[in-house]
Design an enzyme around this catalytic site. Structure first.
Site, PDB file in Angstrom:
ATOM      1  N   GLU A  61       0.806  -1.233   0.000  1.00 48.17           N
ATOM      2  CA  GLU A  61       0.000   0.000   0.000  1.00 48.17           C
ATOM      3  C   GLU A  61       0.828   1.267   0.000  1.00 48.17           C
ATOM      4  OE1 GLU A  61      -2.296  -2.371   3.273  1.00 48.17           O
ATOM      5  OE2 GLU A  61      -0.267  -2.347   2.484  1.00 48.17           O
ATOM      6  N   ASP A 117      -1.821  -4.983   3.664  1.00 44.65           N
ATOM      7  CA  ASP A 117      -1.905  -5.373   5.072  1.00 44.65           C
ATOM      8  C   ASP A 117      -2.746  -6.628   5.270  1.00 44.65           C
ATOM      9  OD1 ASP A 117      -0.311  -3.321   5.898  1.00 44.65           O
ATOM     10  OD2 ASP A 117      -1.947  -1.962   6.400  1.00 44.65           O
ATOM     11  N   ASP A 125      -5.414  -7.749   6.699  1.00 45.94           N
ATOM     12  CA  ASP A 125      -6.746  -7.608   7.287  1.00 45.94           C
ATOM     13  C   ASP A 125      -7.771  -7.547   6.159  1.00 45.94           C
ATOM     14  OD1 ASP A 125      -6.315  -5.102   6.211  1.00 45.94           O
ATOM     15  OD2 ASP A 125      -6.284  -4.033   8.122  1.00 45.94           O
ATOM     16  N   GLU A 169      -9.485  -5.062   4.900  1.00 45.78           N
ATOM     17  CA  GLU A 169      -9.260  -3.964   3.965  1.00 45.78           C
ATOM     18  C   GLU A 169      -8.092  -4.270   3.041  1.00 45.78           C
ATOM     19  OE1 GLU A 169      -9.427   0.906   4.207  1.00 45.78           O
ATOM     20  OE2 GLU A 169      -9.093  -0.274   6.015  1.00 45.78           O
ATOM     21  N   TYR A 202       1.892  -6.034  13.280  1.00 44.59           N
ATOM     22  CA  TYR A 202       0.746  -5.298  12.735  1.00 44.59           C
ATOM     23  C   TYR A 202      -0.104  -4.731  13.864  1.00 44.59           C
ATOM     24  CZ  TYR A 202      -3.032  -4.160   9.522  1.00 44.59           C
ATOM     25  OH  TYR A 202      -3.973  -3.483   8.780  1.00 44.59           O
ATOM     26  N   ARG A 225      -3.225  -3.380  13.996  1.00 43.55           N
ATOM     27  CA  ARG A 225      -4.689  -3.423  14.033  1.00 43.55           C
ATOM     28  C   ARG A 225      -5.110  -4.860  14.346  1.00 43.55           C
ATOM     29  NH1 ARG A 225      -3.394  -0.065   9.683  1.00 43.55           N
ATOM     30  NH2 ARG A 225      -3.988   2.117  10.046  1.00 43.55           N
ATOM     31  N   HIS A 243      -4.680 -11.938  13.954  1.00 42.97           N
ATOM     32  CA  HIS A 243      -3.256 -11.622  14.036  1.00 42.97           C
ATOM     33  C   HIS A 243      -2.796 -11.737  15.481  1.00 42.97           C
ATOM     34  CE1 HIS A 243      -4.390  -9.881  10.245  1.00 42.97           C
ATOM     35  NE2 HIS A 243      -5.140  -8.987  10.852  1.00 42.97           N
TER      36      HIS A 243
END
Length: 979
Positions: free
Chosen positions: A9, A83, A85, A87, A321, A323, A367
């Site tokens: 990203e 990432d 997740d 998203e 990570y 989140r 995670h």
């Protein structure tokens, strides 16, 4: 040539990963999402209820997509590494959709995920590639469709009923509801009086004192009723008496009481270590211990995750990570931590088996917890490579991960029950606690000792200075070593025995009142959202940012206070959409989204269930929602101008008071010819429009030279004739106006007090970059000031900027004693877009604005020249007749005639050589004016003049006052972070 393409990203992440993979890989950044729903359409199929989204390439991302396609066409393999997740999975799916037609036949397009950006983790991830997870993509797509359905179908309702530009969000509205409901609780709160009694006791004269609190009478607990809770259950305040009368009665008894120790209970208490950080816990702890807001915490954590240059180690991702809702750490990480603890502190600080922590029952657990990628990167050892905020947050994460695998701290706790014997027996109690073994508090205790040492050193220095100046002054003698026993005496109890007699040195009755529930701050709101199951770790920051960016919430002294528009919107939405915006249903939807991710529920089934409820409530709201925009509510307020009652209305900036005598009917101009020919017809035309009373006026430049109020038809006809005579003689305009009052005032009671003591005393909060967490700086641009990230020129760059808005509560105008020179009404000092200014109170009828006028007539039209400022704050000089006359000058005009060419004025020019009076026809010495883009340079028409006269030294450049950083709540995101 590189044979493999890797797409992430952000450029920062690309830079770090590129160093690990080597020359066979080229790593590119998509700069976030590359596809989204269109902005000018709902973009979701609703006719057949398929809910299929219409995705397009995000505006501004076309060049990025084209570049990635070209690179993919030349590559032997493509790896998608956003990432790990939902998203990130959606970004990977959109990349695959765009690249599949471009890649060579048979070229693999694979998904790569890693929880930490380290060489070992990245290389391991490339050994275990997979396909894009459709379930994860469906879960993210479902969330996006849900939000679009709510936003694009409720927002038009708010535009029609309240104000254009408002918007509603599925989760954000529920978060706003929590804040609004808390504010209503505070407003409705009624304090309850209660009293505590503390006794200062000692085991003997001169012995160490301690404090005990009254807890009962004759063995029965004392308490005060404190209303009921949400479920209707009675609540009580323990160890309290209700009023002064009860206190006086007890005090009279305690004055003659004898005191003794009734019982002593000693026990060992353990305090267990806490689990490694989840996202919400990190945000809460960073707010409480470091003073970071949610935006800053996540920005700094993002930089730590993506990689920091650590000397010879190169760029290293320092944390996993950030989140996550999981509390688990990988077995390798646990072993590394335990080895470090055993080696550093010894086996007594190490539990026999690893500590295991349970995550919440609804946690996704996708995670690991947030932890350092390697315990060997000790915060103090790598501090020189980190900024202050990075060091502080990394240290918080590192210590939490280490202490999670240490033994509990042990305290010796002593509870002493005391009897005060008078006519009846009164019960008192005190508790003391001493740290017996620090355990996982090792870091905290070391920090306390270091602080104590610093305090002791400072105290010693202060004592030395005091002694030098006052030779043993008593104040210097009072400075105590922070590490001395005296400094911690209040935390320890003296040695006591059962039945021991005590001396009462003081009895302290304290009157208190219950306090309303506190307003939410960012940390407590995150905690509540997590407890209620609203949102997920990746959404907390955006939820809080969104409700502030929409002006629904204002941050005052770190507290989240709903604005008037926030209160109104919440009331309307909750009333008309009771099911959709109910906290329980919002949490239920989060659970269903987890089921979609797990593959146990179809995303279309979830949307069908939601839309069934939503569509019903939407149809009802379209007809039944209250029309706030057209609201007219009677009040007890009286008009300052005419004495009639005021009514409460709704305008662009919220509610305001308006005179009930206000009318929108415009004045009628009466033609003098038709009036003279047929007065009755002219009178009939006026009466068909207005009712009595009304005003007959003869006007000159919008100012009345004749003005009479009439209350019946004969008086109207006579007044028209008198006004007509004056109008013919003096060339005036004859008009008839309805009796109206244009008085208005702002409803300040309904808005948060931005000028309160709390706001004034509050430290102005700095603005932080969403992307990297650095402190934003104030810059000037062509369209005025804006906030920018200082990392714009870094490698990779961070181009986050925010524009400043004027959607802020203005101060009420202040009436001055000076009259308006145009109409005679008093002047007002007002607060405008570019600062304070002075204008007539008769606006809009009188548009006079006080300006600083030069004593030089306009060279172009003969009018007046005023001092003005542009958007950048630069001074210039312009004609007051603008736009009819467009004369402007960047140099100050001086009222002197040029002795050489008879120019009517001179200009003041300052440069490095001095300050000069220069003729405007001296084209050599006059500063060059920039020609507008596309316009041709006009040659001067006046003959060249050489007049120049030095009048002083070079002007000292005025020091521009340092711009104060604006409140972050008055800023809006303009461009998404690019790194």
């Amino acid at each position: 040539m590189a044979r493999n393409l890797v797409i992430v990203e952000s450029p920062a992440k690309a830079k770090t990963i590129g160093k690990y993979l080597g020359s066979d890989y080229v790593v590119e950044a998509s700069i976030g999402h590359i596809m989204d729903l269109p902005k000018n359409d709902i973009g979701v199929e609703l006719v057949h209820r398929t809910f299929a989204p219409t995705l397009i390439v995000s505006p501004g991302k076309e060049k990025i997509v084209d570049r990635l396609k070209k690179l993919a066409a030349k590559s032997d393999a493509v790896f998608l590494a956003p990432d790990p997740d939902r998203e990130g999975e959606a970004i990977a799916a959109h990349l695959k959709f765009q690249l599949d037609p471009a890649v060579k036949k048979g070229t693999p397009v694979r998904r790569v995920t890693f929880n930490e950006i380290t060489k070992k983790a990245v290389k391991a991830a490339f050994d275990h590639t997979r396909d894009v997870d459709v379930n994860l993509v469906d879960a993210q797509q479902t969330r996006r469709v849900l939000d679009r359905l709510v936003g694009y179908q409720i927002s038009p309702l708010l535009w029609d009923k309240v104000r254009r530009g408002l918007s509603a969000g599925r989760v954000q509205t529920v978060a706003l509801r929590l804040i609004v409901e808390r504010e209503r609780e505070i407003n409705a709160f009624k304090p309850v009086e209660y009293w505590n009694i503390d006794a200062v006791l000692a085991p003997g004269k001169g012995a160490q004192e301690f404090t005990a609190r009254m807890v009962g009478v004759r063995g029965q607990s004392i308490r005060v009723a404190n209303g009921v809770d949400a479920e209707g259950k009675e609540q009580f305040l323990s160890n309290a008496l209700p009023d002064k009368e009860a206190i006086d009665e007890v005090m009279a008894q305690l004055e003659k009481a004898t005191w003794r120790v009734r019982s002593i209970e000693k026990k060992e208490r353990k305090q267990n270590p806490k689990a490694p950080f989840t996202t919400s816990q990190l945000q809460q702890q960073a707010a409480g211990r470091l003073g970071f807001n949610v935006r800053r915490t996540m920005g700094v954590a993002q930089r730590l995750y993506e990689g920091i240059e650590i000397g010879s180690e190169g760029t290293v991702g320092l944390i996993t990570y950030m989140r996550t809702d999981s509390t688990r750490m990988s077995p390798d990480a646990v072993k590394e931590v335990r080895d470090w603890v055993g080696k550093k502190f010894g086996d007594k600080y190490l539990p026999a088996t690893e500590n295991v922590y349970k995550s919440k029952k609804d946690a996704q657990d996708a995670h690991e917890a947030i932890r350092p990628t390697s315990i060997s990167f000790v915060p103090d050892e790598i501090r020189k490579y980190l900024s202050d905020e990075q060091y502080r947050l990394y240290k918080l994460i590192w210590e939490r991960a280490v202490t999670s695998q240490m033994v509990p701290a042990v305290f010796d706790q002593t509870t002493v029950d005391i009897e005060a014997k008078a006519d009846v027996s009164y019960d008192f109690r005190t508790t003391g606690s001493i740290l017996k073994f620090d355990g996982f508090l090792k870091f905290e205790e070391e920090a306390k000792k270091a602080k104590a040492a610093r305090d002791a050193k400072a105290a010693a220095q202060e004592k030395k200075l005091a002694a030098a100046s006052a030779e043993g002054d008593d104040e210097a003698e009072s400075a105590k070593d922070a590490t001395s026993e005296d400094g911690s005496a209040d935390r320890r109890l003296p040695e006591l025995k059962d039945g021991q007699a005590l001396t009462c040195n003081k009895i302290d009755p304290q009157q208190k009142f219950t306090q309303p529930p506190p307003r939410f701050n960012e940390a407590s709101l995150v905690k509540t959202l997590e407890e209620k199951g609203i949102g997920r770790p990746s959404t907390y920051a955006s939820i809080i940012n969104t409700i502030q960016e929409r002006d629904y919430v204002k941050k005052i002294a770190q507290k989240l206070v709903p604005t008037e528009i926030g209160m109104v919107v919440t009331e309307l939405l909750v009333k008309n959409f009771p099911y959709i915006f109910e906290t329980g249903y919002t949490a239920q939807l989060e659970g269903e989204l987890d089921s979609v991710e797990a593959g146990t529920e179809k995303w279309t089934d979830l949307l069908n269930g939601f839309y069934g409820h939503f569509e019903k409530e939407l149809k009802v709201a379209e007809t039944d929602m209250e029309d706030i925009k057209r609201m007219e509510q009677e009040t007890q307020e009286i008009c300052d101008k005419c004495g009639r009652p005021l009514i409460l209305k709704w305008g662009k900036f919220g509610s305001f008071y308006s005179c009930s005598n206000f009318t929108r009917l415009k004045p009628i101009t009466v033609a003098l010819g038709p009036l003279k020919k047929d007065p009755k017809a002219a009178t009939k035309k006026v009466l068909a429009t207005f009712s009595f009373p009304m005003h007959v006026k003869a006007m000159h430049d919008e100012m009345p030279e004749f003005n009479e109020e009439v209350k019946d038809k004969p008086a109207l006809m006579e007044s028209l004739q008198r006004a007509a005579v004056k109008a013919r003689e003096e060339g005036l305009k004859l008009v008839v106006e309805p009796d109206t009052c244009d008085f208005t005032k702002e409803n300040f009671a309904a808005k948060p007090d931005l000028n309160s003591a709390a706001e004034a005393d509050a430290e102005q909060e700095e603005e932080f970059c969403d992307n990297c967490g650095r402190t934003m700086v104030l810059r000037n641009g062509p369209w005025g000031p804006f906030m920018a990230c200082p990392g714009y020129n870094d490698d990779p760059p961070c181009k986050t900027i925010r524009k400043l808005t004027q959607k802020v509560q203005t101060k009420p105008p202040v009436q001055l004693e000076e009259p308006c020179p145009k109409c005679g009404k008093p002047l007002l000092q007002r607060d405008g877009q570019y600062g304070e200014f002075i204008a007539c109170s008769g606006y809009p009828k009188c548009k006079y604005v006080k300006q600083e006028i030069l004593d030089v007539p306009c060279p172009k039209c003969g009018g007046e020249v005023a001092v003005r400022k542009n958007k950048r704050g630069d001074t210039f000089y312009g004609c007051t007749r603008y736009p009819k006359c467009d004369f402007t000058s960047n140099q100050k005009l001086v009222n002197e005639t040029c002795p050489n060419c008879d120019s009517a004025y001179l200009v003041e020019v300052a440069n490095a050589e001095g300050t000069f009076l220069v003729c405007p026809n001296n084209h050599t010495k006059m500063p060059k004016r920039r020609v507008k883009k596309g316009a041709e340079e006009v040659a001067p028409t006046a003959p060249e003049c050489s007049f120049e006269k030095k009048i002083g030294p070079p002007k000292v450049k005025e020091e521009v006052p340092e711009r104060t950083k604006p409140d972050p709540d008055k800023t809006r995101t303009l461009v998404e972070a690019m790194a």
